[in-house]
Design an enzyme around this catalytic site. Structure first.
Site, PDB file in Angstrom:
ATOM      1  N   LYS A 190       8.644   0.873   5.045  1.00 23.63           N
ATOM      2  CA  LYS A 190       7.053   1.814   5.090  1.00 23.63           C
ATOM      3  C   LYS A 190       6.230   1.154   5.698  1.00 23.63           C
ATOM      4  O   LYS A 190       5.889  -0.443   6.020  1.00 23.63           O
ATOM      5  CB  LYS A 190       7.190   1.720   3.608  1.00 23.63           C
ATOM      6  CG  LYS A 190       5.789   2.015   3.037  1.00 23.63           C
ATOM      7  CD  LYS A 190       5.290   1.536   2.012  1.00 23.63           C
ATOM      8  CE  LYS A 190       4.541   0.358   2.473  1.00 23.63           C
ATOM      9  NZ  LYS A 190       3.771  -0.253   1.555  1.00 23.63           N
ATOM     10  N   THR A 191       4.938   1.532   6.461  1.00 25.55           N
ATOM     11  CA  THR A 191       4.322   1.562   6.392  1.00 25.55           C
ATOM     12  C   THR A 191       3.195   2.875   7.330  1.00 25.55           C
ATOM     13  O   THR A 191       3.985   2.465   7.749  1.00 25.55           O
ATOM     14  CB  THR A 191       3.607   0.138   7.435  1.00 25.55           C
ATOM     15  OG1 THR A 191       1.907  -0.122   7.061  1.00 25.55           O
ATOM     16  CG2 THR A 191       4.273  -0.214   8.277  1.00 25.55           C
ATOM     17  N   ILE A 192       1.724   3.063   7.174  1.00 21.52           N
ATOM     18  CA  ILE A 192       1.346   3.937   8.263  1.00 21.52           C
ATOM     19  C   ILE A 192       0.799   3.576   9.447  1.00 21.52           C
ATOM     20  O   ILE A 192       0.100   4.357   9.821  1.00 21.52           O
ATOM     21  CB  ILE A 192       0.210   4.259   6.982  1.00 21.52           C
ATOM     22  CG1 ILE A 192      -0.890   3.934   6.404  1.00 21.52           C
ATOM     23  CG2 ILE A 192       1.047   5.784   5.749  1.00 21.52           C
ATOM     24  CD1 ILE A 192      -2.126   4.756   5.747  1.00 21.52           C
ATOM     25  N   ASP A 193       0.363   2.523   9.015  1.00 18.30           N
ATOM     26  CA  ASP A 193       0.064   1.224  10.313  1.00 18.30           C
ATOM     27  C   ASP A 193       1.106   1.589  11.670  1.00 18.30           C
ATOM     28  O   ASP A 193       1.028   1.516  12.470  1.00 18.30           O
ATOM     29  CB  ASP A 193       0.007  -0.045   9.779  1.00 18.30           C
ATOM     30  CG  ASP A 193      -1.534  -0.348   8.976  1.00 18.30           C
ATOM     31  OD1 ASP A 193      -2.135   0.672   8.675  1.00 18.30           O
ATOM     32  OD2 ASP A 193      -2.024  -1.211   8.561  1.00 18.30           O
ATOM     33  N   GLY A 221      -5.276   9.126   3.400  1.00  9.97           N
ATOM     34  CA  GLY A 221      -3.470   9.578   4.012  1.00  9.97           C
ATOM     35  C   GLY A 221      -2.678   9.247   3.477  1.00  9.97           C
ATOM     36  O   GLY A 221      -1.234   9.496   3.622  1.00  9.97           O
ATOM     37  N   MET A 261      -7.185   3.348  10.166  1.00 14.07           N
ATOM     38  CA  MET A 261      -7.156   2.450   9.675  1.00 14.07           C
ATOM     39  C   MET A 261      -5.995   1.829  10.990  1.00 14.07           C
ATOM     40  O   MET A 261      -5.123   1.938  11.816  1.00 14.07           O
ATOM     41  CB  MET A 261      -5.185   2.841   8.333  1.00 14.07           C
ATOM     42  CG  MET A 261      -5.976   3.207   7.658  1.00 14.07           C
ATOM     43  SD  MET A 261      -6.614   2.189   6.051  1.00 14.07           S
ATOM     44  CE  MET A 261      -5.091   1.767   5.210  1.00 14.07           C
ATOM     45  N   GLY A 262      -5.467   0.619  10.535  1.00 14.82           N
ATOM     46  CA  GLY A 262      -4.617  -0.649  11.734  1.00 14.82           C
ATOM     47  C   GLY A 262      -6.062  -1.902  11.920  1.00 14.82           C
ATOM     48  O   GLY A 262      -5.955  -1.698  13.085  1.00 14.82           O
ATOM     49  N   ARG A 263      -5.137  -2.688  10.557  1.00 15.13           N
ATOM     50  CA  ARG A 263      -6.229  -3.846  11.279  1.00 15.13           C
ATOM     51  C   ARG A 263      -5.045  -4.766  12.086  1.00 15.13           C
ATOM     52  O   ARG A 263      -6.110  -5.135  13.367  1.00 15.13           O
ATOM     53  CB  ARG A 263      -6.186  -4.643  10.260  1.00 15.13           C
ATOM     54  CG  ARG A 263      -6.961  -5.506  10.386  1.00 15.13           C
ATOM     55  CD  ARG A 263      -7.064  -6.704   8.532  1.00 15.13           C
ATOM     56  NE  ARG A 263      -8.278  -8.074   9.146  1.00 15.13           N
ATOM     57  CZ  ARG A 263      -7.877  -8.400   7.797  1.00 15.13           C
ATOM     58  NH1 ARG A 263      -7.814  -8.562   6.874  1.00 15.13           N
ATOM     59  NH2 ARG A 263      -8.456 -10.416   8.436  1.00 15.13           N
ATOM     60  N   ASP A 322       5.773  -7.432   5.374  1.00 16.09           N
ATOM     61  CA  ASP A 322       5.597  -8.951   4.708  1.00 16.09           C
ATOM     62  C   ASP A 322       6.404  -8.532   3.310  1.00 16.09           C
ATOM     63  O   ASP A 322       7.631  -9.424   2.863  1.00 16.09           O
ATOM     64  CB  ASP A 322       4.269  -9.434   3.840  1.00 16.09           C
ATOM     65  CG  ASP A 322       3.436  -9.612   4.726  1.00 16.09           C
ATOM     66  OD1 ASP A 322       4.138 -10.047   5.950  1.00 16.09           O
ATOM     67  OD2 ASP A 322       1.755  -9.510   4.612  1.00 16.09           O
ATOM     68  N   GLY A 373       0.839  -0.859   0.135  1.00 15.05           N
ATOM     69  CA  GLY A 373      -0.197   0.161  -0.081  1.00 15.05           C
ATOM     70  C   GLY A 373       0.848   0.974   0.088  1.00 15.05           C
ATOM     71  O   GLY A 373       2.283   1.308   0.806  1.00 15.05           O
ATOM     72  N   ARG A 411       1.162  -6.174  -5.216  1.00 16.55           N
ATOM     73  CA  ARG A 411       1.319  -7.149  -3.731  1.00 16.55           C
ATOM     74  C   ARG A 411       1.561  -7.943  -4.062  1.00 16.55           C
ATOM     75  O   ARG A 411       1.251  -9.046  -3.670  1.00 16.55           O
ATOM     76  CB  ARG A 411      -0.771  -7.180  -3.072  1.00 16.55           C
ATOM     77  CG  ARG A 411      -0.748  -5.512  -2.477  1.00 16.55           C
ATOM     78  CD  ARG A 411      -1.333  -5.372  -1.310  1.00 16.55           C
ATOM     79  NE  ARG A 411      -2.271  -4.094  -1.938  1.00 16.55           N
ATOM     80  CZ  ARG A 411      -1.880  -3.546  -0.135  1.00 16.55           C
ATOM     81  NH1 ARG A 411      -0.889  -4.203   0.508  1.00 16.55           N
ATOM     82  NH2 ARG A 411      -2.069  -2.536   0.409  1.00 16.55           N
ATOM     83  N   TYR A 464     -24.082  15.801  17.645  1.00 11.59           N
ATOM     84  CA  TYR A 464     -23.510  14.079  16.678  1.00 11.59           C
ATOM     85  C   TYR A 464     -22.831  13.451  17.768  1.00 11.59           C
ATOM     86  O   TYR A 464     -21.780  14.285  18.546  1.00 11.59           O
ATOM     87  CB  TYR A 464     -23.034  14.780  15.731  1.00 11.59           C
ATOM     88  CG  TYR A 464     -24.580  15.285  15.023  1.00 11.59           C
ATOM     89  CD1 TYR A 464     -25.444  14.349  14.980  1.00 11.59           C
ATOM     90  CD2 TYR A 464     -24.166  16.507  14.464  1.00 11.59           C
ATOM     91  CE1 TYR A 464     -26.869  14.559  13.555  1.00 11.59           C
ATOM     92  CE2 TYR A 464     -25.669  16.553  13.881  1.00 11.59           C
ATOM     93  CZ  TYR A 464     -26.589  15.721  12.792  1.00 11.59           C
ATOM     94  OH  TYR A 464     -27.634  16.736  12.405  1.00 11.59           O
TER      95      TYR A 464
END
Length: 556
Positions: free
Chosen positions: A203-206, A429, A251-253, A177, A82, A146, A244
């Site tokens: 690299k990873t935004i997570d 993002g 994000m962040g699985r 990975d 990603g 991927r 409200y």
């Protein structure tokens, strides 16, 4: 360059900051060797799988005479997985270091991820082409993909393509990975005496590719600041309209670093941390009660509004929900899936599910809103399993909270109003203009990757540390990728993978959050980070994430 915004034009002119030792000129950079390394776990198994690249030493670059052998370098670069802000600058830094060493050096960009290497689909970078992507977001410079590099057949093709072009090294820019694949490819190249080096970039935004050596993966800084800006805007709107409750999924699985950083930036009323949910073995009902408590406490003060941050993968950390998913996967295995799909109505399918689940799992299933129940039985992954990532967890929890509040209203313990709105911040993002931090960090990672190539290292990750300090004080070097690896069960097999970094519940960022969240839950203590700033005082433009500042003791 046509149709450029003023910001685009200005960002092209930005000169990224390098660590001090990389500013001396390539001719004055030498290597300092550290101690041999071992993997984070499963040492004997990892060593057996990587006999040619395991146990190598960590290294740092220092000022001194460059002792590397001079030779023409033809380097291939791949963007994998990603998108993350700053990827273009990794390539720009790599390109600039190559050309600063020898104008005849060549950088080939393989298109659309690892498949570009296998298909021999590439572009040769030039000054003109590179200059259009400096300090910009996205991966559109060559595209990403991927495809996994993990079979001997793929490695053989990669070696043939490398030989065809005289490639001396390949740089893989990716997450855990992708860098696992980089390590396996490096081992293959070494075992077969191809002479091709492999270098990875984190690299990873997570934010889950980090450890004692990798302080931060690139993209996390920009992405969390982008999400935090919008969450801050929503908080301001909530405090203005006062009617409200906003449920914001981020994000962040696999880890909750993004949610935690956004909470530290914006101080919402609620932020769930998946790792805490798992540690406390919280049920869906308990989580819903926790949020409902905040809603009720604020309503008692006349504040029928609020903001809750929900990590994308939180439901997978709920023990009872994980059991439910496992039972559903078993329920729809093989021919039973055809029988289920043949049923005409949801009512019939519901009865089929009721008969097929244990009483405990059906009780969990039955408290879910019908829309969420149906989501569990929609698209399956290639292995026939539930795609948990498709579950709209922000809507799930707002619905569960609404049901809890209805019970409390009936019991006379709650008399407020609850109107929920839902948001998911993910793609917004991934390709943002990189912050100064990410622009500098990524350029340094790319420049540093070439230094690792020049000195002949293979199976190493480009490493830049001391990131909480000004860029002048950053430390550049490299670490063997195998140091980060352990064995995990994947698709029924034990495989070597880079260990994911989860939020540490005894770490400084979580402890800081934990000490303040009870107040945030009841009071309106919102903070508004605003947009990422590129020009102005360093304390505004070059600041790190709150997470990194807390981890390095820069914030108490």
């Amino acid at each position: 360059m046509k149709n450029l915004s003023p910001l685009q034009k200005a960002r092209y002119q930005y000169t990224p900051k390098l660590p001090g030792m990389l500013r001396n000129g390539i001719a004055e950079i030498c290597v300092k060797e550290g101690l041999p390394t071992e993997s984070v776990a499963d040492q004997e198994k990892i060593k057996a799988l990587f006999p040619n690249t395991y146990g190598e030493k960590e290294i740092t670059f220092e000022k001194g005479k460059n002792t590397s052998l001079a030779k023409k370098q033809v380097v291939g670069v791949i963007l994998s997985g990603g998108q993350a802000p700053g990827g273009h600058n990794v390539i720009c830094g790599l390109y600039d270091a190559l050309k600063a060493t020898d104008k005849n050096n060549v950088l080939l960009g393989f298109k659309n991820g690892p498949s570009g290497l296998l298909d021999d689909d590439y572009i040769e970078f030039t000054d003109e082409y590179i200059n259009e992507y400096r300090n910009t977001g996205g991966f559109d410079i060559i595209g990403s993909g991927r495809t996994k590099l993990e079979t001997k057949e793929q490695f053989k093709v990669a070696a043939e393509v490398a030989k065809k072009h005289g490639i001396t090294a390949i740089v893989i820019i990716g997450g855990d990975d992708s860098n696992t694949n980089a390590a396996v490819l490096a081992e293959y190249f070494a075992a077969n005496n191809t002479g091709v080096q492999v270098i990875g970039c984190p690299k990873t935004i997570d934010g889950d590719l980090k450890n004692e050596d990798i302080e931060c993966s690139f993209g996390f800084d920009t992405a969390t600041k982008t999400y935090s800006e919008v969450i801050g805007n929503i908080e301001r709107d909530a405090n203005s309209a006062k009617k409200y409750w906003h449920f914001v999924k981020v994000m962040g699985r696999s880890a909750s670093h993004v949610a935690l950083e956004c909470a530290l930036e914006t101080q919402p009323n609620i932020c769930l941390i998946s790792e805490e949910v798992a540690a406390k073995k919280m049920s869906l009902s308990q989580i819903a009660d926790y949020i409902a408590d905040s809603v009720a406490a604020r309503a008692a003060k006349g504040m029928n509004f609020g903001v809750a941050i929900i990590p994308e993968g939180v439901v997978e950390f709920v023990p009872e929900f994980s059991v439910l998913i496992a039972e559903i996967n078993e329920l729809l295995a093989g021919a039973k899936a055809d029988a289920f799909n043949a049923l005409a109505t949801w009512k019939e399918k519901y009865e089929f599910i009721k008969k097929g689940l244990t009483a405990a799992s059906f009780a969990v299933f039955d408290i879910l809103p019908e829309t969420i129940q149906q989501q569990l039985f929609l698209e399956r992954d290639p292995h026939g399993n539930v795609q948990v990532s498709l579950i709209e967890s922000e809507k799930l929890f707002s619905a569960l909270v609404k049901a809890k509040l209805a019970e409390r209203k009936k019991a006379g313990t709650y008399n407020g109003k609850f109107n929920a709105l839902h948001h998911f911040f993910g793609y917004e993002g991934r390709c943002a203009f990189p912050s100064n931090f990410d622009a500098d960090y990524c350029y340094s990672l790319g420049y540093n990757a070439f230094m690792l190539i020049q000195y002949g290292f293979n199976g190493y990750l480009s490493k830049v540390s001391n990131l909480s300090r000004p860029a002048e004080e950053w430390v550049a070097g490299g670490m063997p990728i195998t140091k980060m690896m352990n064995m995990e069960r994947r698709h029924g097999e034990d495989k070597p993978v880079i260990k994911k970094a989860l939020v540490e519940l005894d770490g400084a960022p979580f402890k800081y959050f934990e000490a303040r969240r009870a107040t945030w839950a009841v009071e309106t203590a919102y903070t508004y980070p605003g947009a990422i700033q590129y020009f102005g005082p360093s304390e505004v433009c070059d600041r790190t994430t709150v997470t990194l500042a807390l981890e390095k003791g820069m914030l108490k």
